[in-house]
Write an enzyme that holds these catalytic residues in place. Sequence first.
Site, PDB file in Angstrom:
ATOM      1  N   THR A  61       0.837  -1.189   0.000  1.00 18.80           N
ATOM      2  CA  THR A  61       0.000   0.000   0.000  1.00 18.80           C
ATOM      3  C   THR A  61       0.876   1.245   0.000  1.00 18.80           C
ATOM      4  O   THR A  61       2.093   1.160  -0.167  1.00 18.80           O
ATOM      5  CB  THR A  61      -1.026  -0.069   1.163  1.00 18.80           C
ATOM      6  OG1 THR A  61      -1.939   1.011   1.029  1.00 18.80           O
ATOM      7  CG2 THR A  61      -0.355  -0.009   2.527  1.00 18.80           C
ATOM      8  N   LYS A  65       3.695   1.451  -3.694  1.00 17.74           N
ATOM      9  CA  LYS A  65       3.200   0.673  -4.836  1.00 17.74           C
ATOM     10  C   LYS A  65       4.065   0.822  -6.090  1.00 17.74           C
ATOM     11  O   LYS A  65       4.287  -0.149  -6.805  1.00 17.74           O
ATOM     12  CB  LYS A  65       1.759   1.082  -5.169  1.00 17.74           C
ATOM     13  CG  LYS A  65       0.750   0.646  -4.130  1.00 17.74           C
ATOM     14  CD  LYS A  65      -0.654   1.030  -4.577  1.00 17.74           C
ATOM     15  CE  LYS A  65      -1.684   0.679  -3.536  1.00 17.74           C
ATOM     16  NZ  LYS A  65      -3.052   0.870  -4.018  1.00 17.74           N
ATOM     17  N   ASN A  86       0.120  -3.780  -6.201  1.00 14.28           N
ATOM     18  CA  ASN A  86      -0.459  -3.904  -4.858  1.00 14.28           C
ATOM     19  C   ASN A  86      -0.446  -5.349  -4.371  1.00 14.28           C
ATOM     20  O   ASN A  86      -0.824  -5.608  -3.240  1.00 14.28           O
ATOM     21  CB  ASN A  86      -1.884  -3.333  -4.802  1.00 14.28           C
ATOM     22  CG  ASN A  86      -2.901  -4.280  -5.394  1.00 14.28           C
ATOM     23  OD1 ASN A  86      -2.572  -5.130  -6.216  1.00 14.28           O
ATOM     24  ND2 ASN A  86      -4.148  -4.151  -4.974  1.00 14.28           N
ATOM     25  N   ASP A 102      -6.285  -3.454  -7.955  1.00 11.98           N
ATOM     26  CA  ASP A 102      -7.166  -2.336  -7.584  1.00 11.98           C
ATOM     27  C   ASP A 102      -8.278  -2.134  -8.617  1.00 11.98           C
ATOM     28  O   ASP A 102      -9.451  -1.967  -8.264  1.00 11.98           O
ATOM     29  CB  ASP A 102      -6.366  -1.041  -7.441  1.00 11.98           C
ATOM     30  CG  ASP A 102      -5.530  -1.028  -6.169  1.00 11.98           C
ATOM     31  OD1 ASP A 102      -5.924  -1.684  -5.191  1.00 11.98           O
ATOM     32  OD2 ASP A 102      -4.479  -0.354  -6.164  1.00 11.98           O
ATOM     33  N   GLY A 126      -9.299  13.352 -10.865  1.00  8.16           N
ATOM     34  CA  GLY A 126      -7.948  12.988 -10.434  1.00  8.16           C
ATOM     35  C   GLY A 126      -7.207  12.233 -11.513  1.00  8.16           C
ATOM     36  O   GLY A 126      -7.817  11.518 -12.326  1.00  8.16           O
ATOM     37  N   ALA A 130      -3.877   6.461  -8.346  1.00  4.28           N
ATOM     38  CA  ALA A 130      -5.136   5.726  -8.193  1.00  4.28           C
ATOM     39  C   ALA A 130      -5.870   5.626  -9.533  1.00  4.28           C
ATOM     40  O   ALA A 130      -6.369   4.567  -9.905  1.00  4.28           O
ATOM     41  CB  ALA A 130      -6.015   6.413  -7.153  1.00  4.28           C
ATOM     42  N   ALA A 218     -14.413   7.969   7.110  1.00  6.13           N
ATOM     43  CA  ALA A 218     -14.653   9.410   7.193  1.00  6.13           C
ATOM     44  C   ALA A 218     -14.085  10.146   5.971  1.00  6.13           C
ATOM     45  O   ALA A 218     -14.647  11.157   5.527  1.00  6.13           O
ATOM     46  CB  ALA A 218     -14.025   9.963   8.465  1.00  6.13           C
ATOM     47  N   GLY A 238     -15.495   3.378  -1.132  1.00  7.15           N
ATOM     48  CA  GLY A 238     -14.658   2.332  -1.719  1.00  7.15           C
ATOM     49  C   GLY A 238     -14.394   1.135  -0.821  1.00  7.15           C
ATOM     50  O   GLY A 238     -13.461   0.373  -1.086  1.00  7.15           O
TER      51      GLY A 238
HETATM   52  P1  ATR Z   1      -2.843   8.848  -5.720  1.00  2.10           P
HETATM   53  O1  ATR Z   1      -1.785   7.799  -5.893  1.00  2.10           O
HETATM   54  O2  ATR Z   1      -3.668   8.691  -4.466  1.00  2.10           O
HETATM   55  O3  ATR Z   1      -3.696   9.032  -6.924  1.00  2.10           O
HETATM   56  P2  ATR Z   1      -1.333  11.239  -6.356  1.00  2.10           P
HETATM   57  O4  ATR Z   1      -0.619  10.554  -7.463  1.00  2.10           O
HETATM   58  O5  ATR Z   1      -0.560  12.139  -5.449  1.00  2.10           O
HETATM   59  O6  ATR Z   1      -2.029  10.189  -5.385  1.00  2.10           O
HETATM   60  O7  ATR Z   1      -2.581  12.040  -6.969  1.00  2.10           O
HETATM   61  C1  ATR Z   1      -3.438  12.798  -6.174  1.00  2.10           C
HETATM   62  C2  ATR Z   1      -4.558  13.344  -7.061  1.00  2.10           C
HETATM   63  O8  ATR Z   1      -5.385  14.221  -6.275  1.00  2.10           O
HETATM   64  C3  ATR Z   1      -4.059  14.168  -8.233  1.00  2.10           C
HETATM   65  O9  ATR Z   1      -4.970  14.012  -9.305  1.00  2.10           O
HETATM   66  C4  ATR Z   1      -4.103  15.585  -7.673  1.00  2.10           C
HETATM   67  O10 ATR Z   1      -4.165  16.591  -8.668  1.00  2.10           O
HETATM   68  P3  ATR Z   1      -2.791  17.144  -9.351  1.00  2.10           P
HETATM   69  O11 ATR Z   1      -2.366  16.116 -10.350  1.00  2.10           O
HETATM   70  O12 ATR Z   1      -3.196  18.436  -9.987  1.00  2.10           O
HETATM   71  O13 ATR Z   1      -1.800  17.310  -8.231  1.00  2.10           O
HETATM   72  C5  ATR Z   1      -5.387  15.529  -6.887  1.00  2.10           C
HETATM   73  N1  ATR Z   1      -5.462  16.556  -5.845  1.00  2.10           N
HETATM   74  C6  ATR Z   1      -4.866  16.525  -4.636  1.00  2.10           C
HETATM   75  N2  ATR Z   1      -5.179  17.646  -3.932  1.00  2.10           N
HETATM   76  C7  ATR Z   1      -5.996  18.394  -4.724  1.00  2.10           C
HETATM   77  C8  ATR Z   1      -6.686  19.647  -4.569  1.00  2.10           C
HETATM   78  N3  ATR Z   1      -6.578  20.361  -3.445  1.00  2.10           N
HETATM   79  N4  ATR Z   1      -7.445  20.079  -5.590  1.00  2.10           N
HETATM   80  C9  ATR Z   1      -7.565  19.372  -6.723  1.00  2.10           C
HETATM   81  N5  ATR Z   1      -6.953  18.182  -6.931  1.00  2.10           N
HETATM   82  C10 ATR Z   1      -6.186  17.692  -5.948  1.00  2.10           C
END
Ligand code: ATR
Length: 273
Positions: A61, A65, A86, A102, A126, A130, A218, A238
């Site tokens: 996790t 990953k 994973n 996943d 996003g 993920a 939460a 999820g």
């Molecule tokens: P994960 O592996 O959980 O997907 P990550 O690769 O860090 O983690 O990606 C986090 C996602 O949340 C990204 O799409 C990020 O947008 P950016 O690519 O622009 O960074 C998004 N994200 C995180 N905080 C955010 C915020 N405050 N507003 C909008 N998008 C956010």
Amino acid sequence: MNQYAVFGHPVAHSRSPWIHARFAAQFGFEQSYQAIDVPPETFEQILWDFGEAGGLGANVTLPLKEQAATLCDELSEAAQRARAVNTLIRLPGLRWRGDNTDGIGLVADFQRLGIELVGRRIVILGAGGATRGILGPLLAQGPREIVIANRTPERALQLALESGALGTVQAWALDELQALEAADVLVNATSAWRGEGMALAFGLVDAGTIAYDLSYGATAQPFLAQARQAGTAEVHDGLGMLVEQAAESFRHWRGVRPQTAPVLAELRTLVGH
Ligand code: ATR
């Protein structure tokens, strides 16, 4: 005794030891499944030690990953696409195969919920790790369109290009979403709603939209509450995906797929949402 583990940093919060104990009990298997906290700089050594001590499989996790994918001797197609692992499956000679369950876990949860994806319009918020993990399996379900919307649109475009299905997969900026029509299925794959000040674009949601947050407990509530306020009748966190991805890992290790419904029902009472 057969040894399994979940590696993460931190990992104390992980529900995986509990889930895998329930799965093993369904078949009368004796096994140990430990949560092991692994700072990234020690992961390679700890994985080696785990293998030498007889470890047969592991889950991985955050934040390990992507690193896990680099430590494997072979990767499944899903892991190659996700560039993240994973699930580690022991091969002969202290070698590891990496898979990513996943995406298939999410699809299995959609099936459990009776959510049909063929011909539907999916919007994913996003474009991080993920989203990379779920994109291929979602695409394989035959949706009409997958829109990836991200604060940094270049990352969304990169994923759309890599999907090999540009056109069906589209990239948008999060702040352009006003222009989009309502999604059939809206997936939150960002960590954004954990902070303050996020608002769902008006028009992205209507009464027919199904909203799904990849997180649970939460953490998932602020996004799901906004989706409800915006008119969505159906929202899901999820937790089901968590149990389904674990069942796929278990199947890789044991060759049998456990029943997920009773485990999810019990876990739901523990998580309390
Ligand atoms: P994960 O592996 O959980 O997907 P990550 O690769 O860090 O983690 O990606 C986090 C996602 O949340 C990204 O799409 C990020 O947008 P950016 O690519 O622009 O960074 C998004 N994200 C995180 N905080 C955010 C915020 N405050 N507003 C909008 N998008 C956010």
